[in-house]
Design a protein around this motif. Structure first.
Motif, short mmCIF file in Angstrom:
data_model
loop_
_atom_site.label_atom_id
_atom_site.label_comp_id
_atom_site.label_asym_id
_atom_site.label_seq_id
_atom_site.Cartn_x
_atom_site.Cartn_y
_atom_site.Cartn_z
N GLU A 1 -3.33 6.65 -4.91
CA GLU A 1 -4.19 5.47 -5.04
C GLU A 1 -4.16 4.65 -3.75
OE1 GLU A 1 -2.83 3.40 -8.42
OE2 GLU A 1 -3.30 5.01 -9.85
N SER A 2 -2.95 4.57 -3.15
CA SER A 2 -2.83 3.81 -1.90
C SER A 2 -3.63 4.46 -0.78
CB SER A 2 -1.35 3.72 -1.49
OG SER A 2 -0.61 3.03 -2.46
N LEU B 1 0.82 -1.21 0.00
CA LEU B 1 0.00 0.00 0.00
C LEU B 1 0.86 1.26 0.00
CD1 LEU B 1 -2.83 -0.89 2.54
CD2 LEU B 1 -3.11 -0.46 0.10
N ILE C 1 -6.32 6.21 -1.08
CA ILE C 1 -7.73 5.92 -1.33
C ILE C 1 -8.07 4.51 -0.87
CG2 ILE C 1 -9.48 5.60 -3.13
CD1 ILE C 1 -8.06 7.81 -4.72
N GLU C 2 -7.18 3.57 -1.19
CA GLU C 2 -7.43 2.17 -0.83
C GLU C 2 -7.32 1.98 0.68
OE1 GLU C 2 -5.65 -2.29 -1.84
OE2 GLU C 2 -5.02 -0.54 -3.01
N ALA C 3 -6.26 2.56 1.30
CA ALA C 3 -6.03 2.35 2.72
C ALA C 3 -7.07 3.03 3.59
CB ALA C 3 -4.64 2.85 3.10
N ALA D 1 -10.24 3.37 3.03
CA ALA D 1 -11.61 2.85 2.86
C ALA D 1 -12.18 2.46 4.22
CB ALA D 1 -11.59 1.64 1.93
#
Length: 607
Positions: A545-546, A480, A548-550, A552
């Motif tokens: 992007e990380s 991530l 956004i992913e982390a 969540a």
């Protein structure tokens, strides 16, 4: 604080070691007592040889051998006792006191760089206290004992010699005290100047690249040499006066020794004292007068220690501005809802050096955004907003607009002067702030790293469970944070030492390690304070992007100047001069907020 008050406080700090210090002093005095008896035994031996008193001679030799054995045994026991109970345990005790106080001070006080919270104050204060205690226990009191015990023998056996030595001692102590009052002040000034010159040399060496790039080699050579010249100009008169004093005092004590020994020799020649008594007097006079210089040196050294000890006590007396509630509200499950309700906050700059003089060893930090002689800076003014749990929010605005101050208030680095900061509806001032911080992941602009392994640094905030982190968990967080992209190139993977402040890593790599440290905690609140500022555009895109992913399902706060980093946030708050001047999505702000439009236009032009 006067000298008596300082001595009492030092003795109070030593409270857990009173028994050991007194015991150690007793052993040292016993050792000195044995040494003081040797001249008496030597005198008896000489008298026995001259007067052919064989029985006395045999007994003297026997006592001599016993004293030698006893002195060796006492010396061993003294060193054993010191190592066993004091040499390591007492400095550890001082360090524990300092660290307890150091982390009792709030994050905000550290960030504002209060002059009392300096590593040099702690380091020098501990050394000065330890040195003073050691000097008193192992040098000063034993030395006084070593001078007064022979003096007592001389007064009892040959009063005229004893009184002559006493007069010499009194005059010399008065002479030394008067000079040391002058010399210590001058010596402290020279030490401060030496620290300043040393700091200048260190800065030049540390910033050698700046010197080379600007072709300023000759300039810095001259500047450094100017400091050396100034040291010579100020130091030579001081040390020349010391040399004059030293040899004047040396001449006086040597002349006094000659006079006292001449009196003893005359008495022996007249038959009023025995030859053995003369030998004992000769040795006692040499001991009493020869040791005077050590008392003078110790008095000067202890006087020099008073300044760092005084600063250290001010550090211990410094009151924290953030206190843990007596009965904090427990955080059973942090949802991540954050509310600012009419919050105003002003940075109060510390007094420049009113509490602590700058000794030249460290650069004094200035309060963020303090200009000229301004003593207070308003960072936030009547700010209100709500961050709902599980959403991503962005704070944007120019430098000094108050964005990072918000982070400090959420972490309770400092408290607002008015208004309330609420986490899940509870004012942070009644929460356990350590428990709160454990549940928040923060990635600052400048990531601080320890001189340890990658594993140690990324698991530092794991609340004692760092040893249980599996390689699989590390790999997930590394992916991530984009640490996996360079981790495989490291010599020992997670166990690679990264050097002081992570010097073996590039700026972007250090930033990614900081991001991984926040992510692996799996916090409910994630704060990215200019977290991508050290990354190139390609890595920034990946980290975005990380994020956004982390984030969540978590409450995420993103502070950034690059608007590309924040445009995907659920809501963006625009700050200017400590106020919220706009809020909405990227598209909403582009349509309706002129300030945000100007920020976007500037970045488009710069791009």
């Amino acid at each position: 604080m006067n000298k008596i008050g300082t001595a009492k406080r030092i003795w109070g700090i030593c409270a857990p070691f009173h028994r050991h210090l007194v015991g150690s002093l007793g052993i040292v005095l016993a050792h000195q007592a044995v040494n003081s008896i040797f001249p008496l035994i030597m005198g008896l031996m000489v008298t026995a040889v001259v007067e052919k008193q064989y029985t006395t001679l045999i007994w003297s030799i026997l006592v001599w051998s016993i004293l030698i054995t006893a002195r060796t045994g006492v010396g061993y026991f003294r060193d054993f006792y010191e190592i066993r109970y004091l040499s390591y345990d007492f400095p550890r005790h001082l360090s524990q006191i300092s660290m307890e106080k150091f982390f009792n001070v709030s994050m905000g006080q550290h960030h504002l760089g209060h002059s009392l919270i300096k590593s040099s104050v702690v380091r020098k204060g501990e050394a000065a206290i330890s040195g003073t205690v050691n000097s008193v226990i192992y040098e000063l009191l034993p030395l006084i004992f070593m001078i007064t015990l022979p003096l007592a023998f001389m007064i009892v056996k040959v009063p005229v010699v004893g009184l002559s030595v006493s007069v010499t001692i009194i005059i010399f102590i008065w002479y030394s005290y008067r000079f040391n009052k002058f010399f210590v002040t001058k010596l402290c000034g020279l030490d401060t100047l030496a620290n300043t010159v040393s700091k200048k040399h260190g800065e030049v060496i540390q910033n050698a690249d700046v010197v080379y790039v600007n072709a300023q080699e000759e300039r810095v050579k001259i500047e450094c040499d100017d400091g050396n010249v100034l040291q010579g100009v100020q130091g030579k008169p001081v040390w020349l006066s010391y040399v004059a004093w030293f040899f004047g005092g040396l001449w006086f004590t040597q002349l006094s020794q000659v006079v006292c020994i001449a009196i003893s020799a005359y008495l022996a020649y007249q038959g009023r004292i025995s030859s053995g008594t003369f030998v004992a007097l000769f040795m006692w006079i040499g001991t009493s007068l020869g040791m005077l210089w050590n008392i003078s040196n110790m008095q000067r050294n202890m006087a020099k220690n008073m300044a760092p000890i005084s600063k250290y006590f001010k550090f211990l007396d410094y009151e924290p501005d953030i206190l843990m509630p007596k009965n904090p509200v427990p955080i059973e499950h942090l949802r991540g809802r954050i509310e600012f309700r009419h919050v105003s906050f002003t940075y109060r700059s510390r007094a420049t050096m009113d509490d602590l003089e700058n000794d030249g060893t460290e650069q004094v930090k200035s309060v963020e955004n303090v200009v000229g002689n301004v003593s207070e800076i308003s960072a936030l003014m009547d700010v209100s907003f709500v961050l709902e749990e599980g959403k991503r929010y962005a704070f944007v605005g120019r430098s000094g607009a108050g964005k990072s101050t918000l982070v400090g208030l959420i972490l309770r680095a400092f408290d607002p002067q008015s208004g309330h900061v609420l986490i899940d509806g509870v004012d942070v001032r009644i929460l356990d702030y350590q428990d709160l911080r454990r549940r928040i992941g923060l990635v600052p602009q400048d990531v601080a790293l320890f001189d340890g392994t990658i594993r140690y640094n990324v698991t530092f905030g794991m609340n004692g469970s760092a040893l249980n982190v599996t390689d699989t968990e590390l790999e997930v967080a590394a992916k991530l944070a984009r640490v996996s992209e360079f981790k495989e190139k490291l010599e020992k993977g997670w166990e690679t030492l990264i050097g002081e402040r992570g010097i073996k890593l590039s700026g972007g790599q250090r930033q990614r390690v900081g991001i991984m440290r926040a992510l692996i905690k799996n916090p409910q609140i994630l704060i990215f304070d200019e977290a991508t500022s050290s990354l190139d555009m390609e890595n920034e895109s990946g980290i975005r992007e990380s994020i956004i992913e982390a984030s969540a399902g978590k409450t995420a706060i993103i502070i950034a100047h690059r608007l590309a980093t924040v445009k995907d946030a659920d809501k963006i708050f625009v700050f200017d001069e400590g106020k919220v001047v706009g809020e909405g999505t990227h598209e909403e702000l582009l349509r309706a907020n002129e300030y945000y439009q100007r920020l976007v236009q500037k970045q488009v032009i710069m791009a």
